[in-house]
Scaffold this motif. Structure first.
Motif, PDB file in Angstrom:
ATOM      1  N   GLU A  17       0.827  -1.205   0.000  1.00  0.00           N
ATOM      2  CA  GLU A  17       0.000   0.000   0.000  1.00  0.00           C
ATOM      3  C   GLU A  17       0.860   1.252   0.000  1.00  0.00           C
ATOM      4  O   GLU A  17       1.901   1.309   0.658  1.00  0.00           O
ATOM      5  CB  GLU A  17      -0.896   0.037   1.240  1.00  0.00           C
ATOM      6  CG  GLU A  17      -1.877  -1.110   1.352  1.00  0.00           C
ATOM      7  CD  GLU A  17      -2.619  -1.069   2.670  1.00  0.00           C
ATOM      8  OE1 GLU A  17      -2.368  -0.147   3.478  1.00  0.00           O
ATOM      9  OE2 GLU A  17      -3.438  -1.970   2.917  1.00  0.00           O
ATOM     10  N   GLU A  18       0.392   2.255  -0.726  1.00  0.00           N
ATOM     11  CA  GLU A  18       1.039   3.556  -0.687  1.00  0.00           C
ATOM     12  C   GLU A  18       0.701   4.229   0.632  1.00  0.00           C
ATOM     13  O   GLU A  18      -0.463   4.281   1.042  1.00  0.00           O
ATOM     14  CB  GLU A  18       0.549   4.409  -1.856  1.00  0.00           C
ATOM     15  CG  GLU A  18       1.299   5.698  -2.055  1.00  0.00           C
ATOM     16  CD  GLU A  18       0.886   6.374  -3.361  1.00  0.00           C
ATOM     17  OE1 GLU A  18       1.436   6.018  -4.419  1.00  0.00           O
ATOM     18  OE2 GLU A  18      -0.020   7.231  -3.312  1.00  0.00           O
ATOM     19  N   GLY A  19       1.722   4.741   1.318  1.00  0.00           N
ATOM     20  CA  GLY A  19       1.495   5.383   2.600  1.00  0.00           C
ATOM     21  C   GLY A  19       0.598   6.603   2.477  1.00  0.00           C
ATOM     22  O   GLY A  19       0.665   7.346   1.495  1.00  0.00           O
ATOM     23  N   VAL A  20      -0.246   6.791   3.470  1.00  0.00           N
ATOM     24  CA  VAL A  20      -1.118   7.961   3.537  1.00  0.00           C
ATOM     25  C   VAL A  20      -0.519   8.922   4.546  1.00  0.00           C
ATOM     26  O   VAL A  20      -0.183   8.532   5.670  1.00  0.00           O
ATOM     27  CB  VAL A  20      -2.542   7.566   3.976  1.00  0.00           C
ATOM     28  CG1 VAL A  20      -3.418   8.804   4.136  1.00  0.00           C
ATOM     29  CG2 VAL A  20      -3.145   6.596   2.977  1.00  0.00           C
ATOM     30  N   GLY A  21      -0.368  10.189   4.141  1.00  0.00           N
ATOM     31  CA  GLY A  21       0.157  11.185   5.063  1.00  0.00           C
ATOM     32  C   GLY A  21       1.658  11.216   5.151  1.00  0.00           C
ATOM     33  O   GLY A  21       2.214  11.780   6.100  1.00  0.00           O
ATOM     34  N   GLY A  22       2.354  10.613   4.186  1.00  0.00           N
ATOM     35  CA  GLY A  22       3.806  10.577   4.252  1.00  0.00           C
ATOM     36  C   GLY A  22       4.468  11.890   3.898  1.00  0.00           C
ATOM     37  O   GLY A  22       5.582  12.161   4.335  1.00  0.00           O
ATOM     38  N   GLY A  23       3.789  12.714   3.117  1.00  0.00           N
ATOM     39  CA  GLY A  23       4.394  13.963   2.692  1.00  0.00           C
ATOM     40  C   GLY A  23       5.431  13.731   1.612  1.00  0.00           C
ATOM     41  O   GLY A  23       5.758  12.601   1.257  1.00  0.00           O
ATOM     42  N   ALA A  24       5.988  14.800   1.118  1.00  0.00           N
ATOM     43  CA  ALA A  24       6.944  14.707   0.019  1.00  0.00           C
ATOM     44  C   ALA A  24       8.211  13.968   0.412  1.00  0.00           C
ATOM     45  O   ALA A  24       8.816  13.267  -0.402  1.00  0.00           O
ATOM     46  CB  ALA A  24       7.294  16.115  -0.483  1.00  0.00           C
ATOM     47  N   ASP A  25       8.610  14.100   1.686  1.00  0.00           N
ATOM     48  CA  ASP A  25       9.846  13.443   2.115  1.00  0.00           C
ATOM     49  C   ASP A  25       9.598  12.103   2.780  1.00  0.00           C
ATOM     50  O   ASP A  25      10.531  11.419   3.204  1.00  0.00           O
ATOM     51  CB  ASP A  25      10.634  14.353   3.063  1.00  0.00           C
ATOM     52  CG  ASP A  25       9.837  14.712   4.315  1.00  0.00           C
ATOM     53  OD1 ASP A  25       8.668  14.266   4.423  1.00  0.00           O
ATOM     54  OD2 ASP A  25      10.369  15.426   5.171  1.00  0.00           O
ATOM     55  N   GLY A  26       8.330  11.693   2.887  1.00  0.00           N
ATOM     56  CA  GLY A  26       8.004  10.392   3.446  1.00  0.00           C
ATOM     57  C   GLY A  26       8.115  10.297   4.952  1.00  0.00           C
ATOM     58  O   GLY A  26       8.085   9.214   5.515  1.00  0.00           O
ATOM     59  N   THR A  27       8.244  11.427   5.645  1.00  0.00           N
ATOM     60  CA  THR A  27       8.422  11.396   7.092  1.00  0.00           C
ATOM     61  C   THR A  27       7.151  11.702   7.864  1.00  0.00           C
ATOM     62  O   THR A  27       7.114  11.572   9.089  1.00  0.00           O
ATOM     63  CB  THR A  27       9.507  12.398   7.521  1.00  0.00           C
ATOM     64  OG1 THR A  27       9.109  13.724   7.123  1.00  0.00           O
ATOM     65  CG2 THR A  27      10.845  12.052   6.864  1.00  0.00           C
ATOM     66  N   GLY A  28       6.102  12.138   7.175  1.00  0.00           N
ATOM     67  CA  GLY A  28       4.861  12.492   7.857  1.00  0.00           C
ATOM     68  C   GLY A  28       4.074  11.268   8.291  1.00  0.00           C
ATOM     69  O   GLY A  28       4.353  10.141   7.885  1.00  0.00           O
ATOM     70  N   LYS A  29       3.080  11.483   9.149  1.00  0.00           N
ATOM     71  CA  LYS A  29       2.246  10.401   9.648  1.00  0.00           C
ATOM     72  C   LYS A  29       0.776  10.753   9.461  1.00  0.00           C
ATOM     73  O   LYS A  29       0.357  11.890   9.705  1.00  0.00           O
ATOM     74  CB  LYS A  29       2.502  10.142  11.136  1.00  0.00           C
ATOM     75  CG  LYS A  29       3.866   9.570  11.476  1.00  0.00           C
ATOM     76  CD  LYS A  29       3.941   9.303  12.982  1.00  0.00           C
ATOM     77  CE  LYS A  29       5.309   8.749  13.360  1.00  0.00           C
ATOM     78  NZ  LYS A  29       5.384   8.488  14.831  1.00  0.00           N
ATOM     79  N   ALA A  30       0.002   9.755   9.046  1.00  0.00           N
ATOM     80  CA  ALA A  30      -1.440   9.921   9.024  1.00  0.00           C
ATOM     81  C   ALA A  30      -1.988   9.636  10.413  1.00  0.00           C
ATOM     82  O   ALA A  30      -1.384   8.907  11.202  1.00  0.00           O
ATOM     83  CB  ALA A  30      -2.064   8.968   8.008  1.00  0.00           C
ATOM     84  N   ARG A  31      -3.134  10.196  10.709  1.00  0.00           N
ATOM     85  CA  ARG A  31      -3.813   9.856  11.955  1.00  0.00           C
ATOM     86  C   ARG A  31      -4.427   8.464  11.804  1.00  0.00           C
ATOM     87  O   ARG A  31      -4.975   8.127  10.749  1.00  0.00           O
ATOM     88  CB  ARG A  31      -4.899  10.881  12.267  1.00  0.00           C
ATOM     89  CG  ARG A  31      -4.376  12.291  12.470  1.00  0.00           C
ATOM     90  CD  ARG A  31      -5.493  13.279  12.737  1.00  0.00           C
ATOM     91  NE  ARG A  31      -6.157  13.031  14.029  1.00  0.00           N
ATOM     92  CZ  ARG A  31      -7.194  13.752  14.470  1.00  0.00           C
ATOM     93  NH1 ARG A  31      -7.696  14.725  13.714  1.00  0.00           N
ATOM     94  NH2 ARG A  31      -7.729  13.479  15.655  1.00  0.00           N
ATOM     95  N   GLU A  32      -4.340   7.640  12.845  1.00  0.00           N
ATOM     96  CA  GLU A  32      -4.882   6.281  12.820  1.00  0.00           C
ATOM     97  C   GLU A  32      -6.140   6.241  13.683  1.00  0.00           C
ATOM     98  O   GLU A  32      -6.067   6.399  14.909  1.00  0.00           O
ATOM     99  CB  GLU A  32      -3.833   5.284  13.316  1.00  0.00           C
ATOM    100  CG  GLU A  32      -2.560   5.306  12.471  1.00  0.00           C
ATOM    101  CD  GLU A  32      -1.640   4.133  12.749  1.00  0.00           C
ATOM    102  OE1 GLU A  32      -2.124   3.070  13.170  1.00  0.00           O
ATOM    103  OE2 GLU A  32      -0.418   4.287  12.528  1.00  0.00           O
ATOM    104  N   LEU A  33      -7.279   6.069  13.015  1.00  0.00           N
ATOM    105  CA  LEU A  33      -8.581   6.145  13.666  1.00  0.00           C
ATOM    106  C   LEU A  33      -9.283   4.797  13.605  1.00  0.00           C
ATOM    107  O   LEU A  33      -9.123   4.056  12.630  1.00  0.00           O
ATOM    108  CB  LEU A  33      -9.443   7.220  12.991  1.00  0.00           C
ATOM    109  CG  LEU A  33      -8.810   8.615  12.909  1.00  0.00           C
ATOM    110  CD1 LEU A  33      -9.644   9.527  12.023  1.00  0.00           C
ATOM    111  CD2 LEU A  33      -8.659   9.222  14.303  1.00  0.00           C
ATOM    112  N   GLU A  34     -10.070   4.475  14.633  1.00  0.00           N
ATOM    113  CA  GLU A  34     -10.730   3.176  14.703  1.00  0.00           C
ATOM    114  C   GLU A  34     -12.163   3.332  15.202  1.00  0.00           C
ATOM    115  O   GLU A  34     -12.445   4.182  16.049  1.00  0.00           O
ATOM    116  CB  GLU A  34      -9.949   2.233  15.632  1.00  0.00           C
ATOM    117  CG  GLU A  34      -8.521   1.991  15.171  1.00  0.00           C
ATOM    118  CD  GLU A  34      -7.773   0.983  16.032  1.00  0.00           C
ATOM    119  OE1 GLU A  34      -8.310   0.579  17.089  1.00  0.00           O
ATOM    120  OE2 GLU A  34      -6.661   0.576  15.645  1.00  0.00           O
ATOM    121  N   VAL A  35     -13.035   2.470  14.669  1.00  0.00           N
ATOM    122  CA  VAL A  35     -14.440   2.446  15.066  1.00  0.00           C
ATOM    123  C   VAL A  35     -14.826   1.001  15.352  1.00  0.00           C
ATOM    124  O   VAL A  35     -14.448   0.090  14.604  1.00  0.00           O
ATOM    125  CB  VAL A  35     -15.356   3.016  13.958  1.00  0.00           C
ATOM    126  CG1 VAL A  35     -16.818   2.959  14.386  1.00  0.00           C
ATOM    127  CG2 VAL A  35     -14.959   4.439  13.609  1.00  0.00           C
TER     128      VAL A  35
END
Length: 382
Positions: free
Chosen positions: A233-251
């Motif tokens: 899978e392509e990372g979500v929230g990685g940003g241009a440099d790949g260092t960002g993080k997406a928020r991880e939410l659960e229901v």
């Protein structure tokens, strides 16, 4: 009135055996013994079935000191899987008189599978219980199998119009025999960072994050240990440099034909992502319940969680996981037998929604019996 006889099934041959033991310990501690007669049913890592004292020993001692298949065969509490399949009575029937280990299983009114991963969460156990004619909590064969296979799951999500990450599926044989073609296929379709996962697995076992080709090769080799099909899978929230993080939410979802959604929770991993160590071994991760979201985002996520549950033909319970980057919400996956440990999100989400742990167990048992009654009206021949 007789108490309902509830089998709590735990252990198993999967890589999540230890997590199952933790979940079962929590369930056995919380279940209302005034309402239910509880029968522990353990499965060793070698695949041998145990009831009564031997199952308790598995739970108390853990897999390192548990009886193996050969030793278990010599104790009176052992129960071969063939005995379970042949001996369980149809729904509503109760045998009387016998009190041996096989009868411990054959007179169950309902089973709570507290199994995670392969041979428990993937439809195989559900198929056995269907053939045995005994009610059980959670999704049926189809919903369980689909919920376990991240490749098929994503196809159903896409068909339902739900947003999912960009991804590529690769067979283990393809990676092992034509690695350059597999890498080209992935790198042409996706951009780094990438998450590499066994298609069939849970608790983040075998999952890695890859930032470049070298890490991708290592990640594919690791994931191939755990399944014949790999999802990248392509990372979500990685940003241009790949260092960002997406928020991880659960229901958390609860119900059969009319499922309900809990409040939304957020996991703030103590590591780069919420892997096996962060889930069960590290104290660095934080659960935020309810998540800090606008009412619009919260309602949208809860609605998508119910749609995901229905798209996979699930029943009983499931936890649905999302990734969020800014206003972008992406459905990650569904887990049809989520963890029930003391720190697991599923019971925590329902507690925050007004349904405490013992009442949640009651509800799951009721849903299992309701589903069995609904299925009983189905005709299978003219």
């Amino acid at each position: 009135m007789k108490k309902l006889r509830v089998g709590v099934l735990f252990g198993g041959k999967s890589g999540e055996h230890e997590v199952s033991l933790l979940s079962a310990a929590s369930v056995l501690k919380a279940i209302d013994r005034d309402k239910y007669e509880v029968v522990p049913l353990g499965i060793t890592k070698q695949g041998h079935w145990l009831t009564a004292g031997a199952a308790e020993r598995l739970l108390d001692a853990g897999p390192a000191d548990a009886p193996d298949a050969g030793e278990a065969a010599n104790v009176e509490q052992s129960l071969p899987v063939t005995s379970l399949g042949a001996g369980l009575q149809p729904f509503g029937a109760r045998s009387t008189g016998a009190d041996d280990a096989a009868d411990d299983a054959s007179t169950l009114d309902v089973v709570l599978p507290v199994l995670h991963g392969t041979f428990g969460e993937d439809g195989t156990m559900q198929g056995l219980l269907e053939l045995a004619g005994i009610p059980y909590a959670g999704s049926g064969v189809l919903g369980s199998a689909v919920g376990m296979d991240k490749d098929i799951m994503k196809r159903l999500f896409a068909s339902a119009g739900l947003p999912i990450p960009r991804h590529v599926s690769v067979l283990r044989s393809e990676w092992q025999t034509r690695p350059d073609d597999a890498l080209a296929k992935i790198q042409t379709a996706l951009r780094y960072p990438l998450f590499v996962k066994p298609a069939n697995g849970g608790s983040s076992v075998g999952i890695s994050k890859a930032h470049d080709r070298a890490e991708l090769e290592t990640a594919l080799t690791l994931a191939a240990r755990f399944d014949r099909k790999l999802v990248v899978e392509e990372g979500v929230g990685g940003g241009a440099d790949g260092t960002g993080k997406a928020r991880e939410l659960e229901v958390a979802i609860l119900g059969n034909d009319a499922p309900e959604a809990s409040v939304v929770g957020e996991i703030v991993p103590g590591k780069e992502f919420y892997d096996y160590e962060a889930k069960y071994l590290s104290a660095g991760s934080e659960a935020v319940i309810p998540a800090e979201l606008s009412p619009e985002h919260s309602n949208a996520i809860r609605a998508m969680a119910i749609r995901a549950f229905q798209a996979c033909d699930c029943s009983g319970l499931a936890r649905v996981d999302f990734l969020m980057e800014g206003d972008r919400i992406v459905l990650n996956e569904i887990n049809t037998l989520p963890g029930f440990t003391a720190i697991s999100m599923y019971p925590k989400l329902w507690a925050a929604s007004g349904l405490p742990y013992p009442a949640l167990i009651d509800r799951l048992i009721t849903l299992a019996l309701e589903r069995a009654e609904e299925k009983a009206i189905t005709s299978y021949s003219l």
